[in-house]
Motif scaffolding. Structure first.
Motif, PDB file in Angstrom:
ATOM      1  N   PRO A 248      -7.952   0.497   7.533  1.00 44.76           N
ATOM      2  CA  PRO A 248      -9.095  -0.276   7.076  1.00 44.76           C
ATOM      3  C   PRO A 248     -10.057  -0.581   8.212  1.00 44.76           C
ATOM      4  N   PHE A 249     -11.347  -0.510   7.924  1.00 41.39           N
ATOM      5  CA  PHE A 249     -12.421  -1.040   8.753  1.00 41.39           C
ATOM      6  C   PHE A 249     -12.733  -0.332  10.053  1.00 41.39           C
ATOM      7  N   GLN A 250     -11.776   0.180  10.789  1.00 40.87           N
ATOM      8  CA  GLN A 250     -12.005   0.485  12.204  1.00 40.87           C
ATOM      9  C   GLN A 250     -12.488   1.891  12.510  1.00 40.87           C
ATOM     10  N   GLY A 251     -12.823   2.673  11.505  1.00 43.19           N
ATOM     11  CA  GLY A 251     -13.415   3.974  11.782  1.00 43.19           C
ATOM     12  C   GLY A 251     -12.409   5.099  11.833  1.00 43.19           C
ATOM     13  N   CYS A 252     -12.925   6.324  11.836  1.00 40.95           N
ATOM     14  CA  CYS A 252     -12.062   7.489  11.963  1.00 40.95           C
ATOM     15  C   CYS A 252     -11.504   7.591  13.377  1.00 40.95           C
ATOM     16  N   SER A 253     -10.290   8.083  13.478  1.00 40.85           N
ATOM     17  CA  SER A 253      -9.646   8.280  14.772  1.00 40.85           C
ATOM     18  C   SER A 253      -8.776   9.515  14.707  1.00 40.85           C
ATOM     19  N   GLY A 254      -8.668  10.189  15.830  1.00 39.20           N
ATOM     20  CA  GLY A 254      -7.799  11.352  15.924  1.00 39.20           C
ATOM     21  C   GLY A 254      -6.378  10.984  16.319  1.00 39.20           C
ATOM     22  N   ARG A 255      -6.139   9.723  16.568  1.00 34.41           N
ATOM     23  CA  ARG A 255      -4.812   9.255  16.984  1.00 34.41           C
ATOM     24  C   ARG A 255      -4.022   8.790  15.782  1.00 34.41           C
ATOM     25  N   GLY A 256      -2.837   9.340  15.623  1.00 40.10           N
ATOM     26  CA  GLY A 256      -2.004   8.934  14.509  1.00 40.10           C
ATOM     27  C   GLY A 256      -1.632   7.467  14.571  1.00 40.10           C
ATOM     28  N   GLY A 257      -1.436   6.954  15.771  1.00 40.39           N
ATOM     29  CA  GLY A 257      -1.061   5.562  15.940  1.00 40.39           C
ATOM     30  C   GLY A 257      -2.123   4.581  15.490  1.00 40.39           C
ATOM     31  N   ALA A 258      -3.335   5.068  15.275  1.00 39.60           N
ATOM     32  CA  ALA A 258      -4.429   4.192  14.845  1.00 39.60           C
ATOM     33  C   ALA A 258      -4.382   3.900  13.354  1.00 39.60           C
ATOM     34  N   TYR A 259      -3.566   4.609  12.619  1.00 39.46           N
ATOM     35  CA  TYR A 259      -3.542   4.461  11.168  1.00 39.46           C
ATOM     36  C   TYR A 259      -2.400   3.554  10.735  1.00 39.46           C
ATOM     37  N   ASN A 260      -2.738   2.677   9.819  1.00 41.58           N
ATOM     38  CA  ASN A 260      -1.777   1.677   9.377  1.00 41.58           C
ATOM     39  C   ASN A 260      -0.846   2.190   8.282  1.00 41.58           C
ATOM     40  N   TYR A 261      -1.347   3.116   7.492  1.00 39.60           N
ATOM     41  CA  TYR A 261      -0.609   3.537   6.310  1.00 39.60           C
ATOM     42  C   TYR A 261      -0.459   5.055   6.290  1.00 39.60           C
ATOM     43  N   TRP A 262       0.737   5.469   5.909  1.00 40.32           N
ATOM     44  CA  TRP A 262       1.065   6.890   5.849  1.00 40.32           C
ATOM     45  C   TRP A 262       1.800   7.205   4.562  1.00 40.32           C
ATOM     46  N   GLY A 263       1.558   8.386   4.061  1.00 34.82           N
ATOM     47  CA  GLY A 263       2.328   8.861   2.937  1.00 34.82           C
ATOM     48  C   GLY A 263       3.343   9.887   3.399  1.00 34.82           C
TER      49      GLY A 263
ATOM     50  N   VAL B  14       0.847  -1.191   0.000  1.00 30.18           N
ATOM     51  CA  VAL B  14       0.000   0.000   0.000  1.00 30.18           C
ATOM     52  C   VAL B  14       0.882   1.241   0.000  1.00 30.18           C
ATOM     53  N   GLN B  15       0.513   2.170  -0.851  1.00 29.94           N
ATOM     54  CA  GLN B  15       1.250   3.433  -0.899  1.00 29.94           C
ATOM     55  C   GLN B  15       0.272   4.594  -0.920  1.00 29.94           C
ATOM     56  N   LEU B  16       0.643   5.651  -0.201  1.00 29.63           N
ATOM     57  CA  LEU B  16      -0.098   6.902  -0.229  1.00 29.63           C
ATOM     58  C   LEU B  16       0.864   7.984  -0.671  1.00 29.63           C
ATOM     59  N   GLN B  17       0.447   8.768  -1.615  1.00 26.14           N
ATOM     60  CA  GLN B  17       1.310   9.832  -2.119  1.00 26.14           C
ATOM     61  C   GLN B  17       0.549  11.150  -2.096  1.00 26.14           C
ATOM     62  N   ALA B  18       0.973  12.034  -1.199  1.00 26.52           N
ATOM     63  CA  ALA B  18       0.334  13.345  -1.082  1.00 26.52           C
ATOM     64  C   ALA B  18       1.049  14.365  -1.943  1.00 26.52           C
ATOM     65  N   SER B  19       0.292  15.312  -2.427  1.00 24.95           N
ATOM     66  CA  SER B  19       0.863  16.393  -3.221  1.00 24.95           C
ATOM     67  C   SER B  19      -0.016  17.625  -3.083  1.00 24.95           C
ATOM     68  N   GLY B  20       0.491  18.733  -3.588  1.00 22.95           N
ATOM     69  CA  GLY B  20      -0.303  19.955  -3.594  1.00 22.95           C
ATOM     70  C   GLY B  20       0.176  21.027  -2.645  1.00 22.95           C
ATOM     71  N   GLY B  21       1.174  20.713  -1.841  1.00 21.37           N
ATOM     72  CA  GLY B  21       1.687  21.709  -0.924  1.00 21.37           C
ATOM     73  C   GLY B  21       2.412  22.825  -1.656  1.00 21.37           C
ATOM     74  N   GLY B  22       2.713  23.872  -0.913  1.00 22.22           N
ATOM     75  CA  GLY B  22       3.419  25.000  -1.504  1.00 22.22           C
ATOM     76  C   GLY B  22       3.237  26.238  -0.664  1.00 22.22           C
ATOM     77  N   LEU B  23       3.609  27.356  -1.231  1.00 23.79           N
ATOM     78  CA  LEU B  23       3.505  28.635  -0.550  1.00 23.79           C
ATOM     79  C   LEU B  23       2.221  29.342  -0.969  1.00 23.79           C
ATOM     80  N   VAL B  24       1.471  29.803   0.010  1.00 21.38           N
ATOM     81  CA  VAL B  24       0.215  30.489  -0.273  1.00 21.38           C
ATOM     82  C   VAL B  24       0.069  31.652   0.698  1.00 21.38           C
ATOM     83  N   GLN B  25      -0.546  32.706   0.253  1.00 18.77           N
ATOM     84  CA  GLN B  25      -0.763  33.860   1.123  1.00 18.77           C
ATOM     85  C   GLN B  25      -1.935  33.625   2.061  1.00 18.77           C
TER      86      GLN B  25
END
Length: 126
Positions: free
Chosen positions: A102-117, A1-12
């Motif tokens: 997968p499956f376990q719902g939204c969480s505010g804890r980073g440790g709850a997520y299996n995959y990161w980009g 599994v791979q996640l690839q984020a994009s779109g960052g940059g400088l904005v006013q």
């Protein structure tokens, strides 16, 4: 599994930016079971959950400070998750990360997520 984020940059300050996260490698159809979230980490601060979206596209959850300004959405066919950011503030400056679980719902804890980009840096200038 791979996640690839994009779109960052400088904005006013007051401007808008849209982040994208492309997901690949998940078995089955994403809208059946994968929850996606955006986190951010500002310099010298802890990582915090910004928004989360359920497999079918709703409901969604937001950090209080971004409610009304940010919107998370997903395109399960294209396997992309978006974070539309508007009325950006200097305090929104951070590295933004896409995460999935997968499956376990939204969480505010980073440790709850299996995959990161890898993160994408958003810098808001005054």
């Amino acid at each position: 599994v791979q996640l690839q984020a994009s779109g960052g940059g400088l904005v006013q300050a007051g401007g808008s930016r849209r982040l994208s996260c492309v997901a690949s490698g998940f078995a089955l159809n994403l809208n059946n079971y994968v929850f996606f979230a955006w986190f951010r980490q500002a310099p010298g601060k802890e990582r915090e959950a910004v928004a989360c979206i359920t497999p079918g596209g709703g409901p969604t959850y937001y950090l209080d400070s971004v409610k009304g300004r940010f919107s998370i959405s997903r395109d399960n066919w294209e396997k992309v998750v978006y974070l539309q950011m508007s009325s950006l503030e200097v305090e929104d400056t951070a590295v933004y990360y896409c995460a999935a679980r997968p499956f376990q719902g939204c969480s505010g804890r980073g440790g709850a997520y299996n995959y990161w980009g890898p993160g994408t840096l958003v810098t808001v200038s005054s």
